[in-house]
Design an enzyme around this catalytic site. Structure first.
Site, PDB file in Angstrom:
ATOM      1  CG  HIS A 227       1.454   3.081   1.150  1.00 54.24           C
ATOM      2  ND1 HIS A 227       1.982   3.443  -0.069  1.00 54.24           N
ATOM      3  CD2 HIS A 227       0.912   1.854   0.961  1.00 54.24           C
ATOM      4  CE1 HIS A 227       1.759   2.490  -0.946  1.00 54.24           C
ATOM      5  NE2 HIS A 227       1.112   1.501  -0.352  1.00 54.24           N
ATOM      6  CG  ASP A 263       3.661   6.251  -0.939  1.00 51.78           C
ATOM      7  OD1 ASP A 263       3.812   5.953   0.257  1.00 51.78           O
ATOM      8  OD2 ASP A 263       3.078   5.493  -1.754  1.00 51.78           O
ATOM      9  CB  SER A 343       2.571  -0.636  -2.525  1.00 54.54           C
ATOM     10  OG  SER A 343       1.271  -0.363  -2.989  1.00 54.54           O
TER      11      SER A 343
END
Length: 484
Positions: A227, A263, A343
């Site tokens: 993402h 992810d 992230s």
């Protein structure tokens, strides 16, 4: 007619004894005589006291007399009261504002010698209140000079000694900080930070995002989140990706491969001799182990936070928007502060080894920041997937071939089969709609997300035992997993 006879009431003997006349007294007052007590008088004054404090022999005058009745003062002194009867001097006069209490002695001023008029006091008289011999003044001046000279010499010596202390002083050099021994957070951060990068993504039509990544191979391969590099599927091939290293080096990056279901993504940069972070074994982690998260939260590059492993094998489901498959992975939960921008960054253990890739956080309603619930993809899963992405550009996951939903009841708890894919692994093994899967291999299944991560922990083609409940009975079926 004669007078009325006197009516004398009887006298109470007790009252008569208290208020009556003494015995033998007829009149109103007791007669003086030797029979009564006489007043005791003070003894006569001694001759010495009478001579010292008594009146002069032959005089009867009192000490205080009104004006005009003579004076005790000697004849050569002026009377206390002036002749004009000044009210300030006459105690009997009324209180008025008038001239000073003493009359102006004009005659005395007129009689003063011309040489004494306007005379000023000399310095010795002012200092000592009396005349002083010149020799005494000379001695006093010499003593003052000696004291002043001694004070000046002492001050000069003291100042000279102070200058030598500050001018020639050498401070001891501090030793290396004892709070940073090998294995400390500072030591781990110093070794890991050069392998962590900030990732910037800019779209050709405007907009973009940012995140973090970690160098996993000396050829310039960087592991990060799907993402982050795709902006959750909104970026296309024209998006520009830049990696920023902690030393300020900027490098253009290209996407090697992505895995939306877990992810994960791999990008590559062209740099010389990058610092590489070694993979650790996430299966050896235990709840309570210390971990450190490094990344760029909220765009603040090169940020280090510390915490512990809060939980293991926590199924996380995210995404699924824009027609993409939902992200599901078996996460490491940590209370190390993780925010947007962390992230793709590394989660390392107390040895500095990579044990997870930070991916998601959970926040309370109305709060998008960290509340101490961060989730990372285990390093063992990340290593297997990134190796496949670098080798093949894609990754295949084990698949059961059935859609399920979470159920919880008195008789069964797990993932209930909603439908079975024709020709899939579940169909081939005899799993039917309505079965509640409770265990896959050694992994307990309580929800649909747990079934997904339990199946993906295996490789396509592996045969695993599946425990399920059907019509109140528990069955164990061998299932050969397919591929997605």
């Amino acid at each position: 007619m004669g007078p009325r006879p006197l009516q004398r009431p009887a006298v109470d003997p007790a009252e008569s004894a208290v208020f009556g006349r003494p015995s033998g007294v007829e009149g109103a007052f007791a007669a003086t005589g030797p029979t009564l007590n006489t007043l005791r008088q003070a003894p006569p004054t001694t001759e010495a006291l009478a001579s010292a404090f008594g009146r002069p022999e032959g005089q009867r005058d009192t000490l205080q007399r009104p004006p005009g009745h003579g004076s005790n003062a000697p004849d050569d002194e002026d009377p206390m009261w002036s002749g004009d009867q000044n009210p300030w001097r006459d105690p009997g006069a009324g209180a008025v504002i008038g001239p000073p209490a003493l009359d102006r002695d004009d005659d005395a001023a007129a009689k003063a010698a011309p040489g004494d008029r306007g005379r000023q006091l000399s310095l010795p008289e002012v200092l000592f209140g009396r005349r002083v011999k010149p020799s005494a003044l000379v001695v006093l001046g010499v003593v003052a000079l000696l004291i002043g000279a001694a004070g000046g010499i002492g001050g000069w010596l003291l100042a000279r000694g102070g200058d030598s202390l500050t001018r020639d002083v050498t401070l001891a050099e501090a030793q290396p900080g004892k709070e940073r021994p090998p294995g400390s957070v500072a030591d781990i951060a110093a070794r890991v930070r050069p392998a962590v990068v900030s990732i910037e993504v800019k779209l050709e039509r405007g907009g973009g995002g940012f995140g973090s990544g970690v160098v996993i191979d000396g050829a310039g391969y960087i592991a990060t989140n799907w993402h982050v590099v795709t902006l959750e599927g909104r970026a296309d091939e024209t998006a520009r990706i830049t990696a920023l290293f902690t030393d300020g080096t900027r490098a253009e990056a290209t996407i090697v491969g992505t895995d939306p279901k877990t992810d994960l993504a791999v990008i590559k940069v062209d740099v010389d001799n990058p610092t590489v972070l070694q993979f650790g074994n996430s299966d050896e982690l235990q709840v309570g182990d210390a971990v450190i998260a490094i990344g760029s939260p909220l765009g603040l590059t090169d940020t280090v936070t510390e915490g512990i492993v809060s939980a293991l094998h926590r199924p996380v489901v995210a995404g699924g928007d824009n027609g993409t498959a939902p992200i599901t992975y078996d996460a490491i939960q940590t209370d190390a502060a993780v925010n947007q921008g962390n992230s793709g960054g590394p989660l390392v253990d107390s040895t500095g080894a990579l044990v997870g890739i930070n991916s998601a956080i959970r926040s309370s309603a109305g709060n998008t920041g960290s509340v101490g619930l961060g989730f990372a993809i285990p390093s063992n899963d990340a290593r297997r997937i990134t190796e496949a992405l670098i080798r093949d550009g894609r990754v295949a996951h084990a698949d059961l071939g059935a859609n399920v939903r979470s159920v919880s009841a008195d008789t069964a708890e797990g993932a209930q089969v909603v439908n079975v894919t024709e020709g899939g692994a579940a169909h081939s093994a005899g799993i039917v709609e309505g079965d509640v899967i409770r265990k896959v291999g050694d992994r307990q299944v309580r929800t649909a997300a747990e079934l997904t991560v339990a199946v993906r922990a295996n490789r396509p083609g592996d045969t695993v035992p599946v425990v399920l409940a059907r019509q109140g009975q528990e069955l164990t079926i061998q299932v050969t997993l397919g591929s997605d």
